[in-house]
Design an enzyme around this catalytic site. Structure first.
Site, PDB file in Angstrom:
ATOM      1  N   HIS A 370       0.821  -1.220   0.000  1.00  0.00           N
ATOM      2  CA  HIS A 370       0.000   0.000   0.000  1.00  0.00           C
ATOM      3  C   HIS A 370       0.846   1.257   0.000  1.00  0.00           C
ATOM      4  CE1 HIS A 370      -2.991  -2.682   2.325  1.00  0.00           C
ATOM      5  NE2 HIS A 370      -2.828  -3.049   1.087  1.00  0.00           N
ATOM      6  N   CYS A 683      -5.667   4.255 -20.611  1.00  0.00           N
ATOM      7  CA  CYS A 683      -5.322   4.703 -19.260  1.00  0.00           C
ATOM      8  C   CYS A 683      -4.232   3.857 -18.606  1.00  0.00           C
ATOM      9  CB  CYS A 683      -6.568   4.739 -18.381  1.00  0.00           C
ATOM     10  SG  CYS A 683      -7.455   3.194 -18.346  1.00  0.00           S
TER      11      CYS A 683
HETATM   12  C1  PEP Z   1      -4.401  -1.216 -16.973  1.00  0.00           C
HETATM   13  O1  PEP Z   1      -4.439  -2.440 -16.845  1.00  0.00           O
HETATM   14  O2  PEP Z   1      -3.829  -0.632 -17.906  1.00  0.00           O
HETATM   15  C2  PEP Z   1      -5.050  -0.362 -15.970  1.00  0.00           C
HETATM   16  C3  PEP Z   1      -5.141   0.939 -16.134  1.00  0.00           C
HETATM   17  O3  PEP Z   1      -5.504  -0.979 -14.866  1.00  0.00           O
HETATM   18  P1  PEP Z   1      -4.568  -1.295 -13.605  1.00  0.00           P
HETATM   19  O4  PEP Z   1      -3.192  -0.794 -13.914  1.00  0.00           O
HETATM   20  O5  PEP Z   1      -5.180  -0.630 -12.442  1.00  0.00           O
HETATM   21  O6  PEP Z   1      -4.625  -2.789 -13.563  1.00  0.00           O
END
Ligand code: PEP
Ligand code: MG
Length: 756
Positions: A370, A683
């Site tokens: 965390h 993202c």
């Molecule tokens: C991803 O998999 O690109 C994403 C944005 O999700 P996380 O990194 O939270 O798994």
């Protein structure tokens, strides 16, 4: 994971004898000589020896009962040499029924120890520094039991205090052993968050040193313990009550967890038992803390380790009540603090003034812990798993944290200092020139508007929206607030949190990604399933659809928090259209429920899917009929497309997301979304890297969601690109056979003056 209760009776007897020895007149050496005799008699051993640490990591035989007396002050072992050296190096007890069979056995003929078979040795530890080794030996092949080891460890506390007390060694030697080293050091660790920073070492919660080991009056010590626990508990209660609505909810949860531990009967009982052996209250807390620490070294389960870490923190807190030592106050923090800790909880990091915190260095931890997640959110460079850094660093030492190369320099040489200062200056200049771009719209040279959005996980980060002039939040990872809590948040708690996100967003759009738990994102209160392949296991939407009640609670909280405003909900890890439709149905049910209750309905409501599982690419036309928008999660999509675990450092650089195959997939997705008039964003981490972001523009992705620190550099890149030139160039590259297009893209950027 229950530890066997300790039997303290032999420790009690021995401590009583040692109290008499310590009370007698005489020099420290004479006391040491008597101590070895007493231990040998009480523990029924033919030999008892004390080795004391000398400068230069040399262990010298200082006292012995049983070995040749002429060897005293003449036998020396390097730390790491022989079994005694190994105990000092590993800072752990060692028990051997046949010591000579041990690969590290080192024979010293002058000691005459060849007739002894078994050995039990423990380090002399004081405030986690090794001051020597205490060992017993027997002629027969004896298996020392747990009680004997614990007794010797308790006695070692008394001996360590005598050694560190100053009578045995010269003050200069003492200072050197105590770690007041002035040599420059370079320590390698593991990168938990990138970046480069320099500042003064601040030791997080420096350990309280216990000086009084043997109690005069055990009854009085028991009373002191009760008073200290009461004081600590009522202060924790007061802190909990003082956590006002404006404070991060994460703080409250951590305090709740502490309060729970502080009332843990098992823990308090162990301390009480240690007092009954004749230890002072503070020595008893220290003794039990060492057991916790030893257990922690053996446990690999991150959840249990974190709970043990909580107990360790609590022991330090309790010691302060017993010894009345004030912790470092926030106002004492230097302006350029590099915080060094064994490990810490997320709320503890948030306690440091963000404006003064330059970097974090941990002796332990993991990239998914965390605290590492929070540090990334705060944009603080972090290097973890730096062996012995606490032991080798003094408060105020100059420390350079080069997280990009996973290394830390303590008291750097003039040359290192100068070159790192130059690099930091260059980065700062680049950063401040980017700051001039902050207010300029992210429009390409040929007039295409690009959306720069942020990935956010904590409420505190919402302030970054204003600072970076980002359009909105492209990915709010709802699981992060769940991860830092000690219990599953109910609908009310969630509603309150989301309401505050809305407030902080101040009209900017926010995409709320539904709980993406599982995989490497563990919720402390959920039973761990120990899956073979957690990244491809029961995670994200798979859990949520199997536990629809939890999912519906989250959707309900979001609907209520929206209070009729726009609401964007994003489903993670969708593998097929049917899964998305099932998720969408649950949203519809909650909307119906809200309507029936007369609550305001979000307007507009959009429900999107994350594209993280490659199979979904082949169902895009159907998916786009049902989804309002799509977000590519390139972190997961790339790991599945390339069959390359995103958390495995061995293969981290084997494949490049800037490969023709990965970019072709993105290109196809962008084209289909465009044709269906459905918004598409990306993202994953790629969106925040300038060259990658440029390639994404080239394949047609115009909404990029990234870590806040990347918003400036990406904005500068966007403003220097001509999209109508870049797009055909990148499209041509897609049919190339290269392993990576990185070189070609970089050359293109150079030739076209694109700011990277
Ligand atoms: C991803 O998999 O690109 C994403 C944005 O999700 P996380 O990194 O939270 O798994
Ligand atoms: Mg993901």
């Amino acid at each position: 994971m229950k530890a066997k209760p300790a039997n303290w009776s032999s420790a009690r007897r021995l401590l009583k004898c040692l109290r008499d020895v310590m009370a007698e007149k005489g020099s420290a050496q004479e006391r040491l000589d008597k101590i070895v005799c007493t231990i040998a008699t009480e523990m029924v051993s033919e030999v008892c020896s004390i080795y004391v640490m000398r400068p230069g990591a040399i262990l010298e035989l200082f006292a012995t009962e049983g070995l040749n007396p002429d060897a005293v002050h003449n036998t020396h072992l390097r730390v790491g040499e022989g079994l005694i050296g190994e105990i000092a190096q590993r800072r752990r007890p060692l028990s051997q029924s046949d010591a000579k069979a041990h690969p590290n056995f080192a024979y010293r003929p002058e000691t005459g120890e060849d007739s002894y078979s078994s050995l039990l040795g423990v380090p002399l530890l004081r405030s986690d520094r090794v001051w020597g080794v205490l060992a017993i030996q027997n002629r027969t092949r004896r298996h020392y039991n747990r009680e004997e080891q614990e007794t010797l460890e308790t006695i070692a506390m008394v001996v360590a205090e005598l050694v560190a007390g100053g009578e045995l060694l010269k003050p200069k030697d003492l200072r050197q052993i105590a770690g007041e080293t002035t040599l420059p050091l370079r320590i390698e660790g593991v990168r938990f968050n990138h970046g480069l920073a320099m500042g003064q070492a601040v030791i997080h919660k420096p350990e309280v040193v216990v000086h009084r080991i043997i109690a005069e009056d055990p009854q009085h010590e028991g009373d002191r313990l009760i008073a200290a626990v009461d004081g600590m508990q009522s202060d924790l209660d007061a802190m909990l009550n003082a956590v006002d609505e404006g404070s991060a909810a994460e703080h409250r949860d951590i305090l709740e967890a502490y309060r729970m531990f502080a009332a843990d009967r098992g823990w308090l009982r162990k301390i009480d038992e240690a007092i009954k052996t004749g230890l002072t209250a503070e020595a008893a807390v220290e003794r039990v803390r060492r057991d916790t620490r030893a257990r922690m070294r053996q446990v690999h389960d991150p959840y249990i380790r974190e709970r043990l870490q909580d107990l360790e923190d609590l022991a330090n807190r309790l010691l302060r009540y017993l010894i009345l030592e004030e912790p470092v106050q926030p106002e004492d923090l230097p302006d350029d603090a590099v915080v060094i800790a064994r490990n810490m909880g997320p709320a503890e990091l948030l306690d440091y003034d963000r404006n003064k915190l330059r970097a974090l260095v941990l002796e332990e931890g993991s990239a998914t812990a965390h605290v590492a997640i929070i540090a990334r959110a705060l944009d603080v460079p972090v290097v973890g798993r730096c062996p012995d850094i606490l032991y080798q660093t003094e408060p105020g030492d100059l420390v350079i944290v080069d997280a990009d190369h996973a290394q830390v320099f303590v008291r750097p040489t003039e040359f290192t200092h100068q070159s790192m200062t130059e690099t930091i200056k260059l980065r700062d200049t680049a950063r401040s020139s980017l700051a001039n771009f902050t207010n300029l719209p992210p429009i390409t040279k040929d007039g295409e508007k690009i959306s720069i959005l942020l990935n956010i996980g904590l409420l505190v980060d919402m302030d970054m929206l204003g600072r970076t002039c980002a359009e909105g939040v492209g990915l709010y990872r709802t699981e992060i607030p769940f991860m830092v809590r000690s219990a599953y948040p109910d609908v009310e708690t969630q509603t309150e949190l989301y309401r505050r996100i809305y407030e902080k967003a101040d009209g900017r759009p926010v995409v709320f990604r539904l709980l993406d738990a599982g995989g490497d994102k563990r919720l402390p209160y959920w039973h761990d399933l120990h899956e073979e392949n957690p990244a491809m296991g029961w995670r994200a939407v798979r859990i949520s659809l199997d536990r629809p009640a939890l999912l519906r609670q989250q959707i309900r909280a979001l609907i209520r928090a929206s209070e009729g405003r726009p609401l964007s909900i994003l489903y993670p890890m969708i593998a097929e259209v049917a899964e998305f439709r099932a998720g969408r149905d649950l949203v519809d049910m909650e909307i119906e429920r809200a309507r029936a209750k007369g609550w305001p309905i979000p307007d507009p409501l959009s429900v999107g899917a994350m594209l993280e599982v490659p199979a979904l690419v082949f169902q895009l036309p159907a998916l786009l009929r049902h989804a309002d928008f799509l977000a590519i999660g390139s972190n997961d999509l790339c790991q599945f497309l390339l069959a390359s675990d995103r958390g495995n450092p061995r293969i981290a650089s084997r494949y490049d997301p800037l490969s023709p195959s990965v970019l072709s997939v993105f290109h196809q997705v962008a084209q289909q979304c465009n044709a269906a008039h459905k918004p598409l964003s990306l993202c994953g981490e790629m969106a925040g890297q300038t060259l990658e972001a440029m390639a994404l523009l080239g394949v047609g992705i115009k909404r990029l969601s990234m870590v806040p620190s990347a918003a400036g550099p990406v904005r500068a890149m966007v403003r220097s690109v001509n999209l109508s030139e870049l797009t055909p160039y990148v499209e041509r590259l897609l049919s190339a056979e290269n392993h990576s297009l990185r070189g070609k893209l970089r050359d293109y950027a150079m030739d076209h003056n694109i700011v990277l």
